[in-house]
Design a protein around this motif. Structure first.
Motif, PDB file in Angstrom:
ATOM      1  N   ARG A  22      46.780  37.165  35.536  1.00  0.00           N
ATOM      2  CA  ARG A  22      45.756  37.027  35.796  1.00  0.00           C
ATOM      3  C   ARG A  22      46.674  35.217  37.542  1.00  0.00           C
ATOM      4  O   ARG A  22      46.733  34.276  36.566  1.00  0.00           O
ATOM      5  N   VAL A  23      46.772  35.496  38.825  1.00  0.00           N
ATOM      6  CA  VAL A  23      46.960  34.391  39.330  1.00  0.00           C
ATOM      7  C   VAL A  23      46.761  33.849  40.718  1.00  0.00           C
ATOM      8  O   VAL A  23      45.651  34.353  41.453  1.00  0.00           O
ATOM      9  N   VAL A  24      46.565  32.229  40.718  1.00  0.00           N
ATOM     10  CA  VAL A  24      46.149  31.682  41.364  1.00  0.00           C
ATOM     11  C   VAL A  24      46.746  31.103  41.787  1.00  0.00           C
ATOM     12  O   VAL A  24      48.146  31.133  42.096  1.00  0.00           O
ATOM     13  N   VAL A  25      46.855  31.423  43.581  1.00  0.00           N
ATOM     14  CA  VAL A  25      47.272  31.193  44.736  1.00  0.00           C
ATOM     15  C   VAL A  25      46.654  30.456  46.234  1.00  0.00           C
ATOM     16  O   VAL A  25      45.185  30.320  46.020  1.00  0.00           O
ATOM     17  N   LYS A  26      46.972  29.125  46.544  1.00  0.00           N
ATOM     18  CA  LYS A  26      46.806  28.249  47.339  1.00  0.00           C
ATOM     19  C   LYS A  26      47.564  28.814  48.130  1.00  0.00           C
ATOM     20  O   LYS A  26      48.430  28.217  48.137  1.00  0.00           O
ATOM     21  N   ILE A  27      46.638  28.593  49.644  1.00  0.00           N
ATOM     22  CA  ILE A  27      46.815  28.591  51.089  1.00  0.00           C
ATOM     23  C   ILE A  27      46.600  27.029  51.401  1.00  0.00           C
ATOM     24  O   ILE A  27      45.433  26.849  51.425  1.00  0.00           O
ATOM     25  N   VAL A  62      43.010  34.871  41.980  1.00  0.00           N
ATOM     26  CA  VAL A  62      42.287  34.226  42.495  1.00  0.00           C
ATOM     27  C   VAL A  62      42.984  33.346  43.947  1.00  0.00           C
ATOM     28  O   VAL A  62      43.595  32.326  44.183  1.00  0.00           O
ATOM     29  N   LEU A  63      42.287  33.673  45.094  1.00  0.00           N
ATOM     30  CA  LEU A  63      42.254  32.536  46.863  1.00  0.00           C
ATOM     31  C   LEU A  63      41.913  31.296  46.697  1.00  0.00           C
ATOM     32  O   LEU A  63      40.865  31.239  46.448  1.00  0.00           O
ATOM     33  N   VAL A  64      42.948  29.934  46.514  1.00  0.00           N
ATOM     34  CA  VAL A  64      42.236  29.382  47.054  1.00  0.00           C
ATOM     35  C   VAL A  64      43.027  28.862  48.649  1.00  0.00           C
ATOM     36  O   VAL A  64      43.979  28.881  48.336  1.00  0.00           O
TER      37      VAL A  64
END
Length: 378
Positions: A22-27, A62-64
């Motif tokens: 489970r990975v959160v990616v912030k762009i 999850v994309l932030v």
């Protein structure tokens, strides 16, 4: 590349990020929009393809995503990022719609459904809202959707803003129980100086806070489209790492490698244990309403012996708070060492501080902050 750098690119931290389920990616805004404002569809499409590829391998993402205000600049004919709050909110209302539509259309090519989640700082400061956000995000992931999270800029005010989506990403990473956090921007790594200076070099791994000593980071982005900078990313990384979540920081152009072998950028090793949702909320999300000053004995009891805070160890009180509010606990040097839920009103404490329990009236012989409601910060 030196043997030391090669070793840093194959470290246990990088292996953990590469294998994370489970990975959160912030762009950041500058990685999704053009200099004139408006969405850069090619860059957004490239990001979605990378995220979809990682999900096809069995991971949950999850994309932030920043970019709502920047995406609204061109359609409203503003010319540059607005500075006043009302115009920022107007730009966000236009840009958020464009951003959500672009993500939905792009992820649909991979038969993936997008769930938009807009948060204000109030949604994580208030305990009930925090639980609701936790429940929504987990349900979206369990249903196979891609949660796309952004600050709700259309209603957020100066008093309830996260300030940048880096901190939001760190909070979301804990909310969803992420195994890793990936921060994507327009800089490929953390540098030991100004990256525009030919003498500066990339720092490949941060294993402890001491590794950051002597490193100066900028306070704002260079593009003018975002609100964050390297300083906010390093702070977000420290928040996540303190809660047991490793972090990779690199540029959006290297997203494929970041979500692949994780052999790019700078990684921050997890430095603390996994915190319960309540302790993490206390330490990093809740708004403090006041401060209690402690003597050295009380600091030792709170930090090292994990005991409750009693009135005898308190030397001073600041703020106007009520029982049940969150307060900061500061040691003799003034440094904040913990946060907790106070059991007394601020007006009650001056008559109690420095006194042992047996000196107090029976109805006041209780902890000022119970051990179960304490979150040490050091």
């Amino acid at each position: 590349m030196s043997s030391g750098e090669l070793a840093a690119l194959t470290s246990p931290t990088r292996n953990a990020i590469s294998a994370a389920r489970r990975v959160v990616v912030k762009i950041g805004s500058s990685s999704l929009t053009t200099a004139e404002g408006g969405l850069d569809e090619n860059r957004l499409t490239a990001l979605v393809e990378t995220v979809a590829a990682r999900m096809a391998e069995g991971s949950q993402l999850v994309l932030v995503s920043s970019g709502a205000i920047a995406a609204g600049i061109a359609p409203l004919g503003l010319g540059k990022r607005p500075r006043d709050l009302a115009t920022q909110q107007a730009a966000a209302s236009v840009g958020q719609q464009a951003l959500a539509h672009a993500y939905a259309a792009s992820f649909a090519r991979f038969r993936l459904t997008v769930g938009q989640v807009l948060l204000t700082a109030d949604d994580v400061v208030r305990r009930a809202h925090y639980r609701n956000a936790h429940r929504t995000l987990h349900r979206l992931l369990n249903l196979g959707a891609v949660p796309v999270v952004n600050e709700n800029d259309t209603v957020a005010t100066a008093e309830i803003r996260f300030g940048d989506n880096d901190r939001l990403a760190a909070l979301v990473a804990h909310l969803v129980g992420a195994d890793a956090l990936v921060l994507l921007s327009d800089v490929d790594a953390l540098y030991d100086g100004d990256p525009r200076d030919g003498a500066a070099g990339p720092v490949r791994e941060i294993s402890a806070a001491r590794d950051l000593e002597g490193i100066t980071v900028g306070a704002s982005g260079a593009s003018g489209l975002g609100t964050g900078g390297m300083a906010s990313k390093v702070q977000a990384a420290r928040v996540a790492c303190s809660a047991g979540i490793p972090v990779l920081l690199t540029s959006a152009d290297l997203a494929g490698d970041a979500l692949g072998k994780a052999d790019v950028g700078t990684v921050f090793a997890a430095t603390g244990p996994r915190l319960s949702a309540r302790r993490f909320w206390l330490a990093h999300a809740a708004g403090a309403q006041g401060r209690l000053h402690l003597d050295e004995g009380a600091v030792d009891a709170v930090l090292r012996r994990r005991r409750s805070l009693l009135s005898a160890g308190i030397t001073g009180v600041e703020g106007a708070f009520e029982g049940g509010d969150v307060v900061e606990l500061a040691g003799p040097s003034g440094a904040v060492v913990a946060r907790g839920v106070v059991c007394f009103d601020a007006a009650e404490l001056p008559d109690l501080i420095g006194r042992s329990s047996h000196e107090l009236p029976f109805e006041q012989r209780r902890e000022v902050v119970h051990a179960d409601d304490l979150a040490p910060l050091t």
